[in-house]
Design a protein around this motif. Structure first.
Motif, PDB file in Angstrom:
ATOM      1  N   ASN A 265       0.777  -1.238   0.000  1.00  0.00           N
ATOM      2  CA  ASN A 265       0.000   0.000   0.000  1.00  0.00           C
ATOM      3  C   ASN A 265       0.810   1.291   0.000  1.00  0.00           C
ATOM      4  O   ASN A 265       0.326   2.316  -0.458  1.00  0.00           O
ATOM      5  CB  ASN A 265      -0.902   0.058   1.234  1.00  0.00           C
ATOM      6  CG  ASN A 265      -2.009  -0.957   1.173  1.00  0.00           C
ATOM      7  OD1 ASN A 265      -2.706  -1.060   0.176  1.00  0.00           O
ATOM      8  ND2 ASN A 265      -2.154  -1.743   2.238  1.00  0.00           N
TER       9      ASN A 265
ATOM     10  N   ARG B 226      -9.583  -6.653   7.400  1.00  0.00           N
ATOM     11  CA  ARG B 226      -9.419  -5.963   6.119  1.00  0.00           C
ATOM     12  C   ARG B 226     -10.419  -6.513   5.107  1.00  0.00           C
ATOM     13  O   ARG B 226     -11.052  -5.756   4.375  1.00  0.00           O
ATOM     14  CB  ARG B 226      -7.995  -6.144   5.566  1.00  0.00           C
ATOM     15  CG  ARG B 226      -6.906  -5.463   6.363  1.00  0.00           C
ATOM     16  CD  ARG B 226      -6.886  -3.959   6.179  1.00  0.00           C
ATOM     17  NE  ARG B 226      -6.249  -3.554   4.954  1.00  0.00           N
ATOM     18  CZ  ARG B 226      -4.981  -3.135   4.862  1.00  0.00           C
ATOM     19  NH1 ARG B 226      -4.231  -3.052   5.927  1.00  0.00           N
ATOM     20  NH2 ARG B 226      -4.479  -2.767   3.707  1.00  0.00           N
TER      21      ARG B 226
ATOM     22  N   LYS C 129     -17.344  -4.477  -1.560  1.00  0.00           N
ATOM     23  CA  LYS C 129     -16.879  -3.610  -2.648  1.00  0.00           C
ATOM     24  C   LYS C 129     -16.202  -4.402  -3.763  1.00  0.00           C
ATOM     25  O   LYS C 129     -15.794  -5.519  -3.570  1.00  0.00           O
ATOM     26  CB  LYS C 129     -15.915  -2.563  -2.085  1.00  0.00           C
ATOM     27  CG  LYS C 129     -16.657  -1.593  -1.205  1.00  0.00           C
ATOM     28  CD  LYS C 129     -15.723  -0.810  -0.361  1.00  0.00           C
ATOM     29  CE  LYS C 129     -16.443  -0.373   0.889  1.00  0.00           C
ATOM     30  NZ  LYS C 129     -15.566  -0.418   2.052  1.00  0.00           N
ATOM     31  N   SER C 130     -16.068  -3.782  -4.906  1.00  0.00           N
ATOM     32  CA  SER C 130     -15.475  -4.494  -6.038  1.00  0.00           C
ATOM     33  C   SER C 130     -13.961  -4.606  -5.870  1.00  0.00           C
ATOM     34  O   SER C 130     -13.328  -3.848  -5.135  1.00  0.00           O
ATOM     35  CB  SER C 130     -15.814  -3.781  -7.334  1.00  0.00           C
ATOM     36  OG  SER C 130     -15.295  -2.475  -7.308  1.00  0.00           O
ATOM     37  N   GLU C 131     -13.385  -5.522  -6.540  1.00  0.00           N
ATOM     38  CA  GLU C 131     -11.950  -5.806  -6.457  1.00  0.00           C
ATOM     39  C   GLU C 131     -11.121  -4.550  -6.761  1.00  0.00           C
ATOM     40  O   GLU C 131     -11.421  -3.778  -7.650  1.00  0.00           O
ATOM     41  CB  GLU C 131     -11.616  -6.909  -7.466  1.00  0.00           C
ATOM     42  CG  GLU C 131     -10.277  -7.588  -7.236  1.00  0.00           C
ATOM     43  CD  GLU C 131     -10.253  -8.387  -5.952  1.00  0.00           C
ATOM     44  OE1 GLU C 131      -9.172  -8.511  -5.376  1.00  0.00           O
ATOM     45  OE2 GLU C 131     -11.318  -8.875  -5.532  1.00  0.00           O
ATOM     46  N   LYS C 132     -10.053  -4.380  -6.012  1.00  0.00           N
ATOM     47  CA  LYS C 132      -9.210  -3.195  -6.176  1.00  0.00           C
ATOM     48  C   LYS C 132      -8.023  -3.501  -7.074  1.00  0.00           C
ATOM     49  O   LYS C 132      -7.421  -4.555  -6.981  1.00  0.00           O
ATOM     50  CB  LYS C 132      -8.657  -2.786  -4.810  1.00  0.00           C
ATOM     51  CG  LYS C 132      -8.937  -1.341  -4.470  1.00  0.00           C
ATOM     52  CD  LYS C 132      -8.128  -0.910  -3.293  1.00  0.00           C
ATOM     53  CE  LYS C 132      -8.455  -1.709  -2.031  1.00  0.00           C
ATOM     54  NZ  LYS C 132      -7.962  -1.047  -0.834  1.00  0.00           N
ATOM     55  N   GLN C 133      -7.670  -2.588  -7.910  1.00  0.00           N
ATOM     56  CA  GLN C 133      -6.429  -2.709  -8.673  1.00  0.00           C
ATOM     57  C   GLN C 133      -5.427  -1.713  -8.106  1.00  0.00           C
ATOM     58  O   GLN C 133      -5.614  -0.517  -8.219  1.00  0.00           O
ATOM     59  CB  GLN C 133      -6.673  -2.423 -10.154  1.00  0.00           C
ATOM     60  CG  GLN C 133      -7.028  -3.630 -11.013  1.00  0.00           C
ATOM     61  CD  GLN C 133      -6.004  -4.771 -10.935  1.00  0.00           C
ATOM     62  OE1 GLN C 133      -5.213  -4.841 -10.013  1.00  0.00           O
ATOM     63  NE2 GLN C 133      -6.028  -5.659 -11.881  1.00  0.00           N
ATOM     64  N   LYS C 134      -4.387  -2.215  -7.488  1.00  0.00           N
ATOM     65  CA  LYS C 134      -3.371  -1.316  -6.944  1.00  0.00           C
ATOM     66  C   LYS C 134      -2.580  -0.679  -8.084  1.00  0.00           C
ATOM     67  O   LYS C 134      -2.141  -1.363  -8.985  1.00  0.00           O
ATOM     68  CB  LYS C 134      -2.396  -2.090  -6.052  1.00  0.00           C
ATOM     69  CG  LYS C 134      -3.009  -2.572  -4.766  1.00  0.00           C
ATOM     70  CD  LYS C 134      -2.903  -1.521  -3.665  1.00  0.00           C
ATOM     71  CE  LYS C 134      -3.702  -1.954  -2.455  1.00  0.00           C
ATOM     72  NZ  LYS C 134      -4.752  -1.032  -2.063  1.00  0.00           N
ATOM     73  N   THR C 135      -2.429   0.624  -7.981  1.00  0.00           N
ATOM     74  CA  THR C 135      -1.611   1.314  -8.975  1.00  0.00           C
ATOM     75  C   THR C 135      -0.151   0.916  -8.801  1.00  0.00           C
ATOM     76  O   THR C 135       0.367   0.926  -7.685  1.00  0.00           O
ATOM     77  CB  THR C 135      -1.722   2.833  -8.793  1.00  0.00           C
ATOM     78  OG1 THR C 135      -3.100   3.176  -8.812  1.00  0.00           O
ATOM     79  CG2 THR C 135      -1.013   3.574  -9.905  1.00  0.00           C
TER      80      THR C 135
ATOM     81  N   ASP D  70     -13.923  -5.426   5.911  1.00  0.00           N
ATOM     82  CA  ASP D  70     -14.143  -4.033   5.501  1.00  0.00           C
ATOM     83  C   ASP D  70     -14.397  -3.906   3.996  1.00  0.00           C
ATOM     84  O   ASP D  70     -15.138  -3.043   3.546  1.00  0.00           O
ATOM     85  CB  ASP D  70     -12.914  -3.169   5.838  1.00  0.00           C
ATOM     86  CG  ASP D  70     -12.802  -2.908   7.328  1.00  0.00           C
ATOM     87  OD1 ASP D  70     -13.800  -3.127   8.043  1.00  0.00           O
ATOM     88  OD2 ASP D  70     -11.720  -2.502   7.778  1.00  0.00           O
ATOM     89  N   GLU D  71     -13.755  -4.745   3.228  1.00  0.00           N
ATOM     90  CA  GLU D  71     -13.784  -4.574   1.775  1.00  0.00           C
ATOM     91  C   GLU D  71     -14.836  -5.441   1.106  1.00  0.00           C
ATOM     92  O   GLU D  71     -15.051  -5.348  -0.106  1.00  0.00           O
ATOM     93  CB  GLU D  71     -12.421  -4.991   1.177  1.00  0.00           C
ATOM     94  CG  GLU D  71     -11.231  -4.441   1.904  1.00  0.00           C
ATOM     95  CD  GLU D  71     -10.432  -3.447   1.072  1.00  0.00           C
ATOM     96  OE1 GLU D  71     -10.479  -3.557  -0.151  1.00  0.00           O
ATOM     97  OE2 GLU D  71      -9.812  -2.565   1.675  1.00  0.00           O
TER      98      GLU D  71
END
Lengths: 431, 431
Positions: A146, A318, A325-331, A321-322
């Motif tokens: 992160n 974690r 929500k939709s899957e995250k793409q880490k930049t 909490d998530e």
């Protein structure tokens, strides 16, 4: 994507040893008052259901059949604590494929099969988290995932095996040999009955692979990584190292050289005044070198039921909490295409101990070999002259040299008639 | 909730000093190749637009009117780097109210007005991030926010002011006085022309408030917190401290005692063998004590343009990653209702230096006062006997004592006829 229909997460647990029991105890007993609104452990899968366990199971089912978790549609998340590769891979992938999130402390399966497992998780829109696999309660997985999106990372260096660090710390006064302290460590529960994974440094190899994957996006075969354990270190090395101003630690390192990455795990001398030299007993320390941040150090207890439970439970929260929500793409703004660099390319100072015939000209011949290879000597100590056999011990600290060239020089040194025994080589960690 | 219609974030920047220029340089020049797909700096707000700046602005507008950012609907996110309280609060709140995310490095405004600003951000469904406000590039805000959901935190203790740590490190050999080293620090850019915020310890007060808010959910008035700067520390203290085995550091601490929280910032002696004693120059270290993890230490460069830029840019990317999703509610499973504990309740060992008349019975009378207050002495050194004035210096290290009782004892000691001068009191940090 798994959408939570309720506020409370139902958990399946695979494995119920020291850490599993501790987590169950935290959730169901010690902090039941706060956890009861968030989590419930519905089922525990164990190898032997007959084994006596000091758990008050209440409503929790215990079983030796993985399908009791996989096929239970009420279970949202599985905590995997069995360890090892093959069966763990099978169980984790089955859980992911049945739409369950997985939290694991299993470094071996993540290091060896992580890329397959993350693909399965992604295809099934569930999460696979593994904070507990490296550094106990130190949030290094979270941080690397992160907190470095604007950074190139140039290197990671770590003390990440509590067992060997405990043994090396105990050996540091130079009075007891490895074998004796290993026995102690086993008695105290700091080392396993079969200590291979730790003392032969497989465990830190798995961990540095996991960190390298996060930092550099590389996925190396563990067989290709330089690995040297601690079982051959003699106690007198600690006395001399101290005299020269160093501690001895098992270092796991992943360092970038242009487009290449060198990953290595081996015992190393560390200057006494460097923080890492003073990371003792079962403490862990991870150094991350970001190009904007400079070096950052993360330190804490790297092992133990409580701190590992912390990392696992935090991953569970974690996901909680998530979960809606939709899957995250880490930049990742610095895409990299790195290859492994051979240990042959490593450069450092070396500590050598050599038993030689105590006669004129030996040091000169020895120095000539080093000199012919372009290696210069920083310090020489002559130690423990053995009058009976007419032997002497030389402790040599070199200036910086290349690994391949040093190995070649040592081959030649060993062939000298006056060399009775090549006792030791240790690498000096550079800071 | 602000939904991104494009892939590229448009940024407004308020303030363009050392850090602002560095961020602009990273985005627009040094790493323009990677950043150009992610971010663009559209406008910069500065106090004086006439000032010469070594920036190649290209398409970036420069202005002294905040409405050029606030009213620009294309700007998604504002980076605030002006510092201070009143105007910064005004500008940040206007940006938030106009639907822009804000990233700030401003510890003062977050410590003093954070709760108002977070409410405004929340009401406008935008994010307010502040990783750079504490510890430079050390990801301590992220970690406290994300990695401790399963933990109660019992205490935080830190070296979080680079300027004072630089000065104390320079003073540690005992040869130069504070005033001289401060001048050096100012010349080298380590200290501001007006060094009050640092040497009077306002800066670490703001930072420990921010950390306490994350760790304990408390929002204390900074005027209620114990604050002691470093400007009165004499260089000879360093010599004696060293003789006794200690370093001197400016410590910011927030520690829980049952339902009370003690926050304090003051110089303290730290045993030489503790990692925090060896955090030198402008390094920062934050120690977080979780009830499951035990103590964790986060260490790195706490100041500087590069490391601060890293924290800011990382916050920018966190927001970019989250921007299309709904607001997150972090699970906090240990809700707490803490109050501030008075410094009167603090307990520690004390280091005292006292100039007395060099005659029989002085130490006895002094010891009696301490003894009558229940304070026992660990060590006494007699130093620097001044033959001309017939004075002697006593350095006393006490056992653990209570702050209020100690202050009372010192009042009585100062009244003794034989006491020429009460020179110093320093608290010993306990580990």
């Amino acid at each position: 994507m798994q959408i939570m229909k309720k506020n409370k997460l139902q958990i399946g647990m695979i494995g119920c040893g020291v850490i599993g029991s501790n987590i169950f105890d935290i959730i169901s007993k010690r902090h039941a008052d706060v956890y009861k609104d968030h989590l419930v452990v519905k089922s525990i899968i164990v190898r032997d259901i007959e084994k006596k366990r000091d758990l008050n199971l209440l409503g929790t089912k215990i079983s030796n059949d993985i399908s009791d978790v996989v096929k239970d549609n009420e279970i949202d998340l599985v905590i995997e604590l069995m360890g090892g590769e093959e069966i763990a891979f099978d169980y984790i992938s089955k859980c992911l494929m049945s739409g369950k999130h997985v939290v694991t402390a299993n470094k071996e399966v993540i290091a060896k099969r992580g890329s397959e497992l993350f693909k399965i998780a992604n295809n099934n829109s569930v999460e696979l988290r593994y904070e507990a696999s490296v550094g106990g309660g130190i949030p290094i997985i979270s941080s690397l995932g992160n907190d470095f999106s604007s950074n190139k990372i140039s290197g990671i260096r770590a003390i990440i095996n509590g067992t060997t660090n405990y043994i090396l710390t105990r050996m540091s006064d130079g009075t007891s040999p490895f074998s004796e302290i290993l026995k102690d460590a086993q008695k105290l529960g700091y080392a396993e009955t079969d200590p291979t994974a730790d003392v032969e440094a497989f465990d830190p190899i798995y961990k540095i692979i996991i960190l390298s994957n996060l930092a550099f996006g590389i996925n190396p075969d563990h067989n290709l990584i330089y690995r040297e354990g601690i079982k051959d270190i003699k106690s007198k090395e600690f006395i001399y190292a101290k005299e020269l101003g160093f501690a001895i630690k098992l270092i796991a390192s992943a360092q970038k050289f242009s487009k290449k990455l060198l990953i290595r795990v081996h015992p190393a001398l560390i200057p006494k005044d460097i923080p890492m030299a003073n990371v003792n007993s079962s403490l862990n320390m991870i150094e991350v070198n970001g190009y904007l941040t400079g070096p950052l150090w993360f330190q804490g207890a790297g092992a133990g039921a409580e701190t590992t439970s912390s990392a696992i439970l935090n991953d569970v929260f974690r996901i909680k909490d998530e979960i809606s929500k939709s899957e995250k793409q880490k930049t990742k703004i610095f895409p990299e295409d790195l290859q492994l660099l051979s240990m042959d390319m490593h450069e450092c100072k070396y500590y050598l101990r050599i038993t030689v015939k105590d006669k004129a000209g030996v040091l000169a011949r020895l120095s000539k070999i080093l000199g012919d290879n372009g290696i210069s000597i920083n310090t020489v100590l002559q130690k423990d002259t053995d009058v009976k056999f007419n032997n002497a011990e030389l402790v040599i600290m070199t200036h910086k040299a290349n690994e391949k060239i040093m190995m070649n020089a040592i081959d030649n040194i060993e062939k000298l008639n006056d060399v009775v025994k090549f006792d030791s080589l240790l690498r000096v960690e550079e800071y």
